[in-house]
Design a protein around this motif. Structure first.
Motif, PDB file in Angstrom:
ATOM      1  N   GLY A  23       0.961  -1.240   0.062  1.00 32.50           N
ATOM      2  CA  GLY A  23      -0.068  -0.087  -0.153  1.00 32.50           C
ATOM      3  C   GLY A  23       0.752   1.336   0.024  1.00 32.50           C
ATOM      4  O   GLY A  23       2.123   1.248   0.110  1.00 32.50           O
ATOM      5  N   VAL A  27       0.016   4.801   4.999  1.00 25.90           N
ATOM      6  CA  VAL A  27      -1.373   4.243   5.681  1.00 25.90           C
ATOM      7  C   VAL A  27      -1.219   3.397   6.824  1.00 25.90           C
ATOM      8  O   VAL A  27      -2.262   2.815   7.408  1.00 25.90           O
ATOM      9  CB  VAL A  27      -1.969   3.599   4.189  1.00 25.90           C
ATOM     10  CG1 VAL A  27      -2.115   4.250   3.220  1.00 25.90           C
ATOM     11  CG2 VAL A  27      -0.955   2.273   4.151  1.00 25.90           C
ATOM     12  N   GLU A 139      -5.091   0.269   2.794  1.00 25.96           N
ATOM     13  CA  GLU A 139      -5.574   1.860   2.380  1.00 25.96           C
ATOM     14  C   GLU A 139      -5.612   2.806   3.651  1.00 25.96           C
ATOM     15  O   GLU A 139      -5.855   2.172   4.897  1.00 25.96           O
ATOM     16  CB  GLU A 139      -6.846   1.800   1.687  1.00 25.96           C
ATOM     17  CG  GLU A 139      -6.762   1.026   0.137  1.00 25.96           C
ATOM     18  CD  GLU A 139      -5.784   1.661  -0.593  1.00 25.96           C
ATOM     19  OE1 GLU A 139      -5.313   2.871  -0.352  1.00 25.96           O
ATOM     20  OE2 GLU A 139      -5.304   1.387  -1.646  1.00 25.96           O
ATOM     21  N   ASP A 145      -4.453   7.994  -1.867  1.00 29.99           N
ATOM     22  CA  ASP A 145      -3.988   6.604  -1.663  1.00 29.99           C
ATOM     23  C   ASP A 145      -4.599   5.595  -2.472  1.00 29.99           C
ATOM     24  O   ASP A 145      -4.238   4.775  -3.297  1.00 29.99           O
ATOM     25  CB  ASP A 145      -4.375   6.084  -0.150  1.00 29.99           C
ATOM     26  CG  ASP A 145      -3.587   6.904   1.135  1.00 29.99           C
ATOM     27  OD1 ASP A 145      -2.413   7.360   0.557  1.00 29.99           O
ATOM     28  OD2 ASP A 145      -3.948   6.983   2.166  1.00 29.99           O
ATOM     29  N   ILE A 146      -6.134   5.721  -2.446  1.00 32.08           N
ATOM     30  CA  ILE A 146      -7.074   5.007  -3.479  1.00 32.08           C
ATOM     31  C   ILE A 146      -6.468   5.132  -5.093  1.00 32.08           C
ATOM     32  O   ILE A 146      -6.385   4.251  -5.429  1.00 32.08           O
ATOM     33  CB  ILE A 146      -8.478   5.201  -3.170  1.00 32.08           C
ATOM     34  CG1 ILE A 146      -8.848   5.252  -1.677  1.00 32.08           C
ATOM     35  CG2 ILE A 146      -9.362   4.258  -4.117  1.00 32.08           C
ATOM     36  CD1 ILE A 146      -9.988   5.656  -1.517  1.00 32.08           C
ATOM     37  N   ALA A 149      -3.699   3.352  -5.807  1.00 28.31           N
ATOM     38  CA  ALA A 149      -3.584   2.096  -5.833  1.00 28.31           C
ATOM     39  C   ALA A 149      -4.291   1.381  -6.950  1.00 28.31           C
ATOM     40  O   ALA A 149      -4.149   0.469  -7.673  1.00 28.31           O
ATOM     41  CB  ALA A 149      -4.322   1.473  -4.465  1.00 28.31           C
ATOM     42  N   VAL A 163      -8.711  -1.122   5.193  1.00 33.14           N
ATOM     43  CA  VAL A 163      -8.699   0.225   5.230  1.00 33.14           C
ATOM     44  C   VAL A 163      -8.287   0.689   6.846  1.00 33.14           C
ATOM     45  O   VAL A 163      -9.272   0.520   7.642  1.00 33.14           O
ATOM     46  CB  VAL A 163     -10.386   0.994   5.059  1.00 33.14           C
ATOM     47  CG1 VAL A 163     -10.168   2.485   5.192  1.00 33.14           C
ATOM     48  CG2 VAL A 163     -10.473   0.697   3.646  1.00 33.14           C
TER      49      VAL A 163
END
Length: 264
Positions: A23, A27, A139, A145-146, A149, A163
């Motif tokens: 990740g 995070v 995440e 961050d998303i 990814a 998450v």
């Protein structure tokens, strides 16, 4: 271990459970792993291999994940948990192939499972698929961050999406957005909200990770990455590899000529 990492010794292959956590930076992967090890170490012996990025110029690595592993300060877990930082060295992926050899050695020494924490280096995170039996994408409550990814294809590769930092505003929204982005995908992974800071959801997550089954999609990706890694290793270990790189960088050889020399 040093002999294996320096390629002075190749261990016999040994199979075992390898779980990769990947990740974006920040995070909370290390803190999350720390919490999970507290749960797993009551019944299992665990080795953690934390992969650190190596500078392409100096070859140096930070090797700082050990600082965030509080479980290592527990005397009673000394025989249950082993930690080692591993530099990426010349590998283009965030998890070098040498980690596979280190894991084989650790399994031969009796460890029940190996946890691999990869650097948050975007698309190169895909390389962790070559080693792990299970891939956990972590995440945080940040849309950035998303997006990172999604660009790397990590969400499609995950066996489970966690998450972290559910105690912070926005975490539930992030989980919902990930769920929506995966709603049309076959074999979509479960999405779990936890907080490594407060401990919320950690005990349940520890159980779910061990019980989660890999999908056909992730198995296919795993094989693909292993093939790519095999070809990369074959190229990197050619005797003339460094010489060809120097020739190209100095202008004495064109890029096309260099590729030809490496294919001879």
């Amino acid at each position: 271990m040093s002999e294996i990492e320096n390629r002075q010794r190749i261990p016999e292959p040994h199979e075992g459970l390898i779980i990769a956590f990947t990740g974006s930076p920040g995070v909370g992967k290390s803190c999350l792993i720390d919490r999970l090890i507290y749960q797993w170490s009551t019944t299992k012996t665990i080795a953690v291999l934390a992969v650190d990025p190596t500078s392409p110029l100096s070859g140096g690595a930070l090797l700082g994940d050990r600082i965030r592993m509080t479980v290592l300060d527990e005397p009673e877990l000394g025989k249950q948990v082993y930690f080692r930082s591993v530099a990426t060295r010349e590998s283009s992926g965030s998890v070098p192939s040498i980690v596979g050899d280190l894991a084989s050695h650790l399994f031969s020494e009796g460890f029940d499972m190996v946890v691999v924490e990869t650097v948050g280096a975007g698309q190169s995170e895909m390389r962790c698929a070559a080693l792990a039996n299970k891939i956990i994408v972590v995440e945080g409550p940040s849309r950035g961050d998303i997006i990172q990814a999604e660009k790397a294809g990590l969400l499609e590769l995950a066996d489970l999406v966690v998450v972290n930092k559910s105690d912070l505003p926005g975490a539930s929204k992030v989980a919902h957005e990930i769920q929506s982005s995966l709603s049309l995908a076959d074999d979509a992974p479960n999405i779990v909200l936890v907080s490594a800071q407060t401990g919320e959801g950690i005990e349940e997550l520890a159980v779910e990770i061990l019980s989660t089954k890999s999908s056909i999609k992730t198995n296919r990706a795993r094989i693909r990455e292993r093939v790519l890694m095999w070809h990369e290793n074959k190229l990197l270990h050619r005797e003339n590899f460094d010489h060809v790189i120097e020739q190209i960088s100095s202008g004495e050889m064109s890029f096309e000529e260099g590729l030809g020399a490496l294919n001879d």
